[in-house]
Structure formats: C-alpha cells, structure tokens
Scaffold this active site. Structure first.
Site, PDB file in Angstrom:
ATOM      1  N   LYS A 111       0.849  -1.208   0.000  1.00 22.20           N
ATOM      2  CA  LYS A 111       0.000   0.000   0.000  1.00 22.20           C
ATOM      3  C   LYS A 111       0.879   1.251   0.000  1.00 22.20           C
ATOM      4  CE  LYS A 111      -3.926  -1.983   2.526  1.00 22.20           C
ATOM      5  NZ  LYS A 111      -4.951  -2.051   1.496  1.00 22.20           N
ATOM      6  N   LYS A 193      -4.597 -10.335  -7.397  1.00 22.03           N
ATOM      7  CA  LYS A 193      -5.560 -11.085  -6.586  1.00 22.03           C
ATOM      8  C   LYS A 193      -6.982 -10.568  -6.830  1.00 22.03           C
ATOM      9  CE  LYS A 193      -6.448 -10.232  -2.139  1.00 22.03           C
ATOM     10  NZ  LYS A 193      -7.068 -10.509  -0.854  1.00 22.03           N
ATOM     11  N   LYS A 196     -12.137  -7.145  -3.543  1.00 18.84           N
ATOM     12  CA  LYS A 196     -13.229  -6.155  -3.586  1.00 18.84           C
ATOM     13  C   LYS A 196     -12.670  -4.740  -3.643  1.00 18.84           C
ATOM     14  CE  LYS A 196     -13.543  -7.388   1.154  1.00 18.84           C
ATOM     15  NZ  LYS A 196     -13.759  -8.613   1.792  1.00 18.84           N
TER      16      LYS A 196
HETATM   17  P1  ATP Z   1     -10.144  -7.920  -0.440  1.00 22.36           P
HETATM   18  O1  ATP Z   1      -8.774  -7.930  -1.035  1.00 22.36           O
HETATM   19  O2  ATP Z   1     -11.196  -8.380  -1.352  1.00 22.36           O
HETATM   20  O3  ATP Z   1     -10.460  -6.640   0.279  1.00 22.36           O
HETATM   21  P2  ATP Z   1      -9.186  -9.323   1.805  1.00 22.36           P
HETATM   22  O4  ATP Z   1      -8.337 -10.509   1.489  1.00 22.36           O
HETATM   23  O5  ATP Z   1      -8.446  -8.076   2.156  1.00 22.36           O
HETATM   24  O6  ATP Z   1     -10.173  -9.055   0.652  1.00 22.36           O
HETATM   25  P3  ATP Z   1     -11.276 -10.606   3.396  1.00 22.36           P
HETATM   26  O7  ATP Z   1     -12.464 -10.463   2.555  1.00 22.36           O
HETATM   27  O8  ATP Z   1     -11.422 -10.390   4.860  1.00 22.36           O
HETATM   28  O9  ATP Z   1     -10.124  -9.589   3.021  1.00 22.36           O
HETATM   29  O10 ATP Z   1     -10.659 -12.030   3.170  1.00 22.36           O
HETATM   30  C1  ATP Z   1     -11.316 -13.126   3.749  1.00 22.36           C
HETATM   31  C2  ATP Z   1     -10.550 -14.388   3.524  1.00 22.36           C
HETATM   32  O11 ATP Z   1     -10.562 -14.682   2.123  1.00 22.36           O
HETATM   33  C3  ATP Z   1      -9.084 -14.324   3.932  1.00 22.36           C
HETATM   34  O12 ATP Z   1      -8.731 -15.568   4.521  1.00 22.36           O
HETATM   35  C4  ATP Z   1      -8.363 -14.104   2.644  1.00 22.36           C
HETATM   36  O13 ATP Z   1      -7.070 -14.641   2.670  1.00 22.36           O
HETATM   37  C5  ATP Z   1      -9.252 -14.852   1.646  1.00 22.36           C
HETATM   38  N1  ATP Z   1      -9.200 -14.263   0.308  1.00 22.36           N
HETATM   39  C6  ATP Z   1      -9.488 -12.983  -0.048  1.00 22.36           C
HETATM   40  N2  ATP Z   1      -9.307 -12.796  -1.376  1.00 22.36           N
HETATM   41  C7  ATP Z   1      -8.908 -13.994  -1.855  1.00 22.36           C
HETATM   42  C8  ATP Z   1      -8.561 -14.458  -3.167  1.00 22.36           C
HETATM   43  N3  ATP Z   1      -8.590 -13.666  -4.208  1.00 22.36           N
HETATM   44  N4  ATP Z   1      -8.227 -15.750  -3.315  1.00 22.36           N
HETATM   45  C9  ATP Z   1      -8.210 -16.601  -2.248  1.00 22.36           C
HETATM   46  N5  ATP Z   1      -8.491 -16.221  -0.989  1.00 22.36           N
HETATM   47  C10 ATP Z   1      -8.846 -14.940  -0.795  1.00 22.36           C
END
Ligand code: ATP
Ligand code: LTN
Length: 328
Positions: A111, A193, A196
C-alpha cells in the site's frame, strides 16, 4: 477437538476469492473442528467506510456465511466488536510487536509503495489486532487465503515471544492454506488477486452478483492465444485461474480438466466454468434471501457473542494477570 478461528472483513460484498480461499473451507472444517468465525468489523474500519453501507455489509456477510453452509449450531459466529476483549488484547499484542515486524508486512508495504493516500495507524497495526483475534481463543489452526499467511506467521512469533517472557499462555497457531483456491486472481488481470478493493468490477465475481453478470464476467475473462487448456500459471495465468476456480468447485485435478477440454476451445471451457459457478451461486443466493427475511441474524450474533466472550474473557484475564497490569 482441535480449534479453528478465522475472520472475514465486511468491506463491500464477499466474492469468489473469499469464498474459495476461506468460506467454503470453513464449511468443510466445521464437522471436525471447534470453529469460531467472526466478521472482522474492527479490521474493516482501518479504511473509511460509509456507516450505512457498512451496516448493510455486516448483515450481508453474516447472511452469506450461513447461506454458504456455516451452521450456527456447530460454528460460533459472531461480530468482532461484540467481544470487547479483541480490542483490549489487540493493544497488548501491539505492545509486544516490534516496529521492524510491522514494517515487514507485505500488505502494508504494498500500500505504501503504491503511494496510497490517507493510510491510517490502524492499517499499520492491523496485524496486532489479528494476533489478538487468534490468540484469545487458543486456536490450533487459522484457515485463510494465501495473502494472510504472513500475518499468521507474525502472530506465531508474537505468541512464542509472549510465552517465553511470561510463561506458557498461548497456543501457537498454524495457518491452514488450501491447496486449490488459496489465491484466486482477478478475471480481467490474472496477475492480481481477485479483490473487492479492485476498482474494476469486471475482475471480481461477487457472491450476490446477478447470475447473468457472473456468466458475462467469466465469458470475457482475460486469457491468451496458446489455445490449450493446461495449467501454466506463468504463460497462461488467465486459464490457470479459471482451472483453479473449476477445480475448487468440482475437485477435478488440473490433468483431468486438460483431458476433458483436449481439442476444445477456450469458449467451451469458460462456459463449463460459468455453469459450475452459477449453479452454486444460485443455491447460495436463494438461501441468502431466505435468511435475511427470517430475521434470525440478531439471535445468531447474540448467542455467538456470549459463547465467544466466555472464552475470550478468561484468556484476557490470564494475560492481564501475567503481565502485571492488575492489582488483584
Ligand atoms: P479484499 O482484497 O477483497 O479486500 P481481503 O483478502 O483483504 O479481501 P477478506 O475479505 O477479509 O479480506 O478475506 C477473507 C478471507 O478470504 C481471507 O482468509 C483471505 O485470505 C481470503 N481471500 C481474499 N481474497 C482472496 C482471493 N482472491 N483468493 C483466495 N483467498 C482470498
Ligand atoms: N486480516 C484478514 C481478516 C482477519 C482474520 C483475523 C483472518 C482479521 N482477523 C483472524 C484470520 C484470523 C483479512 O484481511 N482477510
């Protein structure tokens, strides 16, 4: 019975990445483990959230947990902020984590490197709160997607240091990362990745997306001109990502998928993936609407908070006694 803890941030809608990387596995594990799954609402406010939207996302998140198959009778489902011990142990963990350790966290470094404006202290110290989330419950395992592995490893280091300083207090947890689905990539940029926070809606499939839209996103997923369905994430990242998605849903191996689509075009393969994803999302979406209509969410959260607080309070009391901040 071994114990598991994990959380998902209610920032925006849950997507296929959080489903395949985390939620789907929680559902499988709940028969074998004592599960504690919470909505990480304190983590999500590290970035400004519009209050009305956040509230709606919290409800959606819980409804989706249950719609995806989490069973409140077997899994303790709760809101992080309902168990005040998270914030309190979070502070204590912060005081037991070195700046050097926080500086090494790639999520924060990325970030900063991107020059994101308005980064808060909360984002920087976020891993300390995550350590508290896990250590409060004496969790043996933490099921997460690949991107969270480093945070769980930091939690292990902090737990070991604390145990050495103050005597055995915490179970040192292990991250549990699925072999397939641990890093689902964006459909329109398969080097990133699925997230959201991605500004481009085409790359991300939300669990509550209209199914026509889901199909369209998959059919227009970025691929390559090799024209063979095979698992080669370096040269064919888009196809590799769709294979990960298909395999995570059907348990077919990559070799089986390659054999199945031998001599066929990417259009056929994409249609296959779209059919599988839409079939499962259709069931989830219909359950989701029933759950929201039923009004059961408040009761689930109240019961979850009571059960989680009982464990968290005992652990926090022990910690406070050991570090000497109590007079009794
Ligand atoms: P985002 O990047 O969408 O904001 P995040 O990873 O920061 O998502 P969460 O939504 O809290 O945050 O993630 C919930 C769970 O899903 C975590 O265990 C994370 O590692 C997993 N996760 C999130 N995105 C992915 C992805 N693209 N592929 C696999 N696992 C994921
Ligand atoms: N940091 C995680 C969410 C999260 C979490 C946790 C996961 C907060 N606390 C404890 C596992 C255990 C994320 O960004 N996805």
């Amino acid at each position: 019975m071994k114990r598991m803890v994990s959380g998902i941030k209610p920032t925006g809608q849950l997507h296929l990445g959080s489903y395949l990387g985390a939620l789907k596995h929680f559902v499988e594990y709940q028969n074998e483990y004592d599960m504690y799954i919470f909505v990480a609402n304190l983590h999500c406010i590290t970035v400004y959230q519009k209050p009305e939207e956040l509230k709606k996302n919290l409800i959606d998140c819980i409804a989706l947990y249950i719609a995806c198959g989490l069973d409140p009778k077997r899994t303790t489902i709760f809101l992080q902020s309902d168990v005040k011990e998270h914030a309190q142990l979070g502070w204590i963990m912060n005081c037991n984590t070195y700046l050097g350790e926080l500086n090494r966290m790639t999520q924060f470094k990325d970030k900063q490197a991107k020059g994101e404006q308005g980064l808060t202290g909360g984002i920087y110290t976020y891993p300390s709160l995550m350590s508290a989330d896990i250590l409060l419950y004496d969790a043996d395992y933490v099921p997460v997607g690949d991107d969270q592995k480093q945070h769980v490893e930091l939690c292990r280091d902090v737990a070991m240091r604390f145990n050495n300083r103050y005597g055995d207090t915490f179970i040192v947890p292990e991250p549990l990362i699925a072999k397939v689905g641990a890093r689902i990539m964006s459909l329109n940029d398969p080097t990133k990745k699925m997230s959201k926070s991605d500004n481009n809606d085409k790359g991300c499939i939300y669990l509550l997306d209209d199914l026509k839209k889901v199909r369209k996103k998959i059919m227009s997923a970025k691929t390559d001109d090799v024209a063979k369905v095979q698992y080669d994430p370096i040269n064919q990242p888009g196809i590799a990502n769709l294979m990960q998605i298909a395999s995570a849903f059907t348990n077919e191996s990559f070799d089986e998928l390659t054999a199945k689509f031998d001599g066929k075009g990417y259009g056929d393969f994409k249609k296959y993936v779209a059919d599988i994803v839409c079939a499962e999302l259709e069931v989830i979406q219909s359950r989701y609407h029933d759950i929201v209509d039923s009004g059961m969410i408040n009761t689930i959260l109240e019961n979850g908070a009571i059960k989680a607080t009982a464990i968290a309070k005992a652990k926090l009391d022990e910690v406070q006694r050991k570090i000497g901040i109590e007079v009794k």
